[in-house]
Scaffold this active site. Sequence first.
Site, PDB file in Angstrom:
ATOM      1  N   TYR A  81     -19.982 -21.653  36.347  1.00 48.44           N
ATOM      2  CA  TYR A  81     -19.236 -21.187  37.530  1.00 48.44           C
ATOM      3  C   TYR A  81     -20.086 -20.160  38.298  1.00 48.44           C
ATOM      4  O   TYR A  81     -20.462 -19.123  37.729  1.00 48.44           O
ATOM      5  CB  TYR A  81     -17.931 -20.567  37.019  1.00 48.44           C
ATOM      6  N   ASP A 131     -13.685 -18.411  28.205  1.00 53.41           N
ATOM      7  CA  ASP A 131     -12.890 -18.369  29.425  1.00 53.41           C
ATOM      8  C   ASP A 131     -12.068 -19.657  29.426  1.00 53.41           C
ATOM      9  O   ASP A 131     -12.589 -20.749  29.658  1.00 53.41           O
ATOM     10  CB  ASP A 131     -13.844 -18.284  30.627  1.00 53.41           C
ATOM     11  N   ILE A 178      -9.470 -20.429  31.384  1.00 51.64           N
ATOM     12  CA  ILE A 178      -8.666 -20.386  32.615  1.00 51.64           C
ATOM     13  C   ILE A 178      -8.138 -21.772  33.020  1.00 51.64           C
ATOM     14  O   ILE A 178      -7.127 -21.878  33.688  1.00 51.64           O
ATOM     15  CB  ILE A 178      -9.512 -19.735  33.749  1.00 51.64           C
ATOM     16  N   LYS A 206      -5.290 -20.847  38.029  1.00 55.83           N
ATOM     17  CA  LYS A 206      -5.500 -22.302  38.058  1.00 55.83           C
ATOM     18  C   LYS A 206      -4.288 -23.032  37.490  1.00 55.83           C
ATOM     19  O   LYS A 206      -3.760 -23.950  38.105  1.00 55.83           O
ATOM     20  CB  LYS A 206      -6.744 -22.684  37.248  1.00 55.83           C
TER      21      LYS A 206
HETATM   22  C1  LIG Z   1     -14.389 -20.277  34.939  1.00 56.70           C
HETATM   23  C2  LIG Z   1     -13.727 -19.307  35.888  1.00 56.70           C
HETATM   24  N1  LIG Z   1     -13.517 -18.051  35.478  1.00 56.70           N
HETATM   25  C3  LIG Z   1     -12.939 -17.152  36.289  1.00 56.70           C
HETATM   26  C4  LIG Z   1     -12.548 -17.494  37.569  1.00 56.70           C
HETATM   27  C5  LIG Z   1     -11.884 -16.442  38.440  1.00 56.70           C
HETATM   28  O1  LIG Z   1     -10.486 -16.607  38.397  1.00 56.70           O
HETATM   29  P1  LIG Z   1      -9.434 -15.567  38.968  1.00 56.70           P
HETATM   30  O2  LIG Z   1      -8.970 -16.097  40.284  1.00 56.70           O
HETATM   31  O3  LIG Z   1      -8.293 -15.552  37.983  1.00 56.70           O
HETATM   32  O4  LIG Z   1     -10.081 -14.250  39.089  1.00 56.70           O
HETATM   33  C6  LIG Z   1     -12.746 -18.788  38.028  1.00 56.70           C
HETATM   34  C7  LIG Z   1     -12.362 -19.170  39.393  1.00 56.70           C
HETATM   35  O5  LIG Z   1     -12.711 -20.197  39.926  1.00 56.70           O
HETATM   36  C8  LIG Z   1     -13.354 -19.724  37.158  1.00 56.70           C
HETATM   37  O6  LIG Z   1     -13.557 -20.991  37.520  1.00 56.70           O
END
Ligand SMILES: Cc1ncc(COP(=O)(O)O)c(C=O)c1O
Length: 470
Positions: free
Chosen positions: A145, A230, A232, A272
Amino acid sequence: MKLLSKKVTCNSHGQDSSYFLGWQEYEKNPYDEVRNPRGIIQMGLAENQLCFDLLESWLAQNPDAVELKKNGESIFKELALFQDYHGLRAFKNALVEFMSEIRGNKVKFDSDNLVLTAGATSANETLMFCLADPGDAFLLPTPYYPGFDRDLKWRTGVEIVPIQCKSSNGFRITGSALEEAYQEAGRRNLKVKGVLVTNPSNPLGITLSLLELNLLVNFIAAKGIHLINDEIYSGLVFKSPGFMSIMEVLMNKKYMNTQVWNQIHIVYSLSKDLGIPGFRVGAIYSNNEMVVSAATKMSSFGLVSSQTQYLLSAMLSDKVFTKNYVSENRKRLKHRQQMLIRGLRNAGIGCLESNAGLFCWVDMRHLLSSNTFEAEMEIWKKIIYEVGLNISPGSSCHCAEPGWFRVCFANMSEETLNLAMQRIKIFAKSISNTIINGRDSNQYSNKNLRRKSLANWVFGLSFHDHKYER
Ligand SMILES: Cc1ncc(COP(=O)(O)O)c(C=O)c1O
């Protein structure tokens, strides 16, 4: 310039990456079906807009949560004054239960081990502050990312050393790639403090296999370093193989209360899975008491507002709603992913086989004029300026091989996705023709003429010259 700090004036924020440049170009000329039908379609934004109807219908049916009331009585004053950085107990309980539900209730999370943060961005940075000193390194599998360059490095002074993953094995993490990254850090005189992985992966859209998870646990145990997962995108796994959280691996291995148990940390967010990045709700989950304590103190810099916590604790405690939301969301994502794959296939373009996330990892190597990152940028510029699609080049994700792009599919309507697929089909055909006929640079000696010709084809309309004055 000298009035400002070195941190602010150095360019390690990563703002000049093509990932962010694409967003800027999109902002200048955004597609709109009625007002700007020839504009740029945003396919570089990992947003989940597929289930707003479900969220809005829940809000309509639960006015107390929206109006900050409890049993009809206003609790506005209580929430307005609330400032404990531990967060609302009710919200933390609801959040850990939601996290368990997403993991098929195979793992239980303790809300005492949870630290609330303003999104995963803040969670990742806070963990860097807790686990590493300036100049220490974290190893990250590529492609990763692009925001990590900002989130992990910029303010903390931590370095990222890539774990080079390759297309030849579907970009899977291997023992030798891990070891090589560790050695590389040593050669650069960097002390390795941990490994950070995203599971499911952004940008690959795949879940880590049990083999990879075991490999990671064994690696960090042997080296005595940390592992950040992570997770997410954990609620967005819509096809088999399913998602396995690192916590499940640890429990299966009966690693509770061992040293490794204290070295593994999870990052989560509702940006997400629930599609609400604007609410800024994230969390760190760790079994390490010292990390939880330090991160809780640090969370003062990025708290989640109490009215947001109140609203979401009501929403996430509604089990009928969450169950339906999670399963409907997965269904809709699967449908979208298939639409994208079909559209790309019609254009002769393939993707890495994926089972999760809001994007596909698209293989355009055959459209490159040479196997270089310059050729990748050349094609990216064509796609953004002439075809009108903002997608993220693999180089912005630190992919080691040119020709891969991340393409998002859940931040637009089906009609817009169909239009994007029509545009890409015309584009791929035009590029293939020029490659087959070997006339890429010769047919149109004037660059603007070449651009116009493709744009005319893509949009079926003639473009004005000023469109190219970039
Ligand atoms: C792998 C990953 N980590 C963290 C984030 C950041 O997310 P947040 O909007 O919760 O700060 C993203 C956003 O695209 C992401 O893809």
